[in-house]
Scaffold this active site. Structure first.
Site, PDB file in Angstrom:
ATOM      1  N   CYS A 103     -32.971  15.967   3.252  1.00  0.00           N
ATOM      2  CA  CYS A 103     -34.225  15.776   2.507  1.00  0.00           C
ATOM      3  C   CYS A 103     -35.159  14.822   3.258  1.00  0.00           C
ATOM      4  O   CYS A 103     -34.881  13.623   3.355  1.00  0.00           O
ATOM      5  CB  CYS A 103     -33.878  15.231   1.126  1.00  0.00           C
ATOM      6  SG  CYS A 103     -35.272  14.644   0.164  1.00  0.00           S
ATOM      7  N   CYS A 140     -36.493  11.876   1.249  1.00  0.00           N
ATOM      8  CA  CYS A 140     -35.408  10.911   1.024  1.00  0.00           C
ATOM      9  C   CYS A 140     -35.267   9.978   2.222  1.00  0.00           C
ATOM     10  O   CYS A 140     -35.076   8.769   2.066  1.00  0.00           O
ATOM     11  CB  CYS A 140     -34.079  11.634   0.791  1.00  0.00           C
ATOM     12  SG  CYS A 140     -34.069  12.727  -0.630  1.00  0.00           S
TER      13      CYS A 140
END
Length: 120
Positions: free
Chosen positions: A29, A32
């Site tokens: 991600c 993230c």
């Protein structure tokens, strides 16, 4: 940032520390990774806060107990209770604001989060 993988680890840290910030994300991600980098940069400036990270692909028990549906998620705990929860990417300024804000979470949300965390 310390990586944790079990609900027991999370519960122990929440019991032993007044302020805890948990980042739940994934290695695949991109948002993230950006949030994690920002948290790593800020960690030294907030010595009273324990910074944790959870990889959602390696910590099913935590993800399920906290009802995580998408990442990244930031959970800010005070005295073991979630005071603030944010889903999605956040800028450095937004994270600083989250860390500096006085706790004002709804008692109902706190109660539900505490019950979920402890498996009720």
């Amino acid at each position: 940032m310390t990586e944790i993988k079990t609900l027991e680890e999370l519960n122990n840290i929440l019991t032993d520390n007044k302020k805890v910030l948990v980042k739940i994300g994934a290695s695949w991600c991109a948002p993230c990774k950006m949030v994690e980098k920002t948290l790593e940069d800020l960690e030294e400036s907030y010595p009273d806060v324990v910074f944790l990270k959870v990889d959602c692909d390696e910590a099913d028990e935590i993800v399920e107990s906290l009802d995580i549906m998408s990442v990244p998620v930031l959970l800010y705990y005070t005295d073991g209770i979630v005071e603030r929860r944010n889903t999605g990417s956040m800028s450095k300024e937004q994270i600083i604001k989250l860390l500096n804000k006085n706790p004002a979470a709804s008692p109902i949300i706190n109660c539900l989060t505490t019950l979920t965390l402890y498996g009720f």
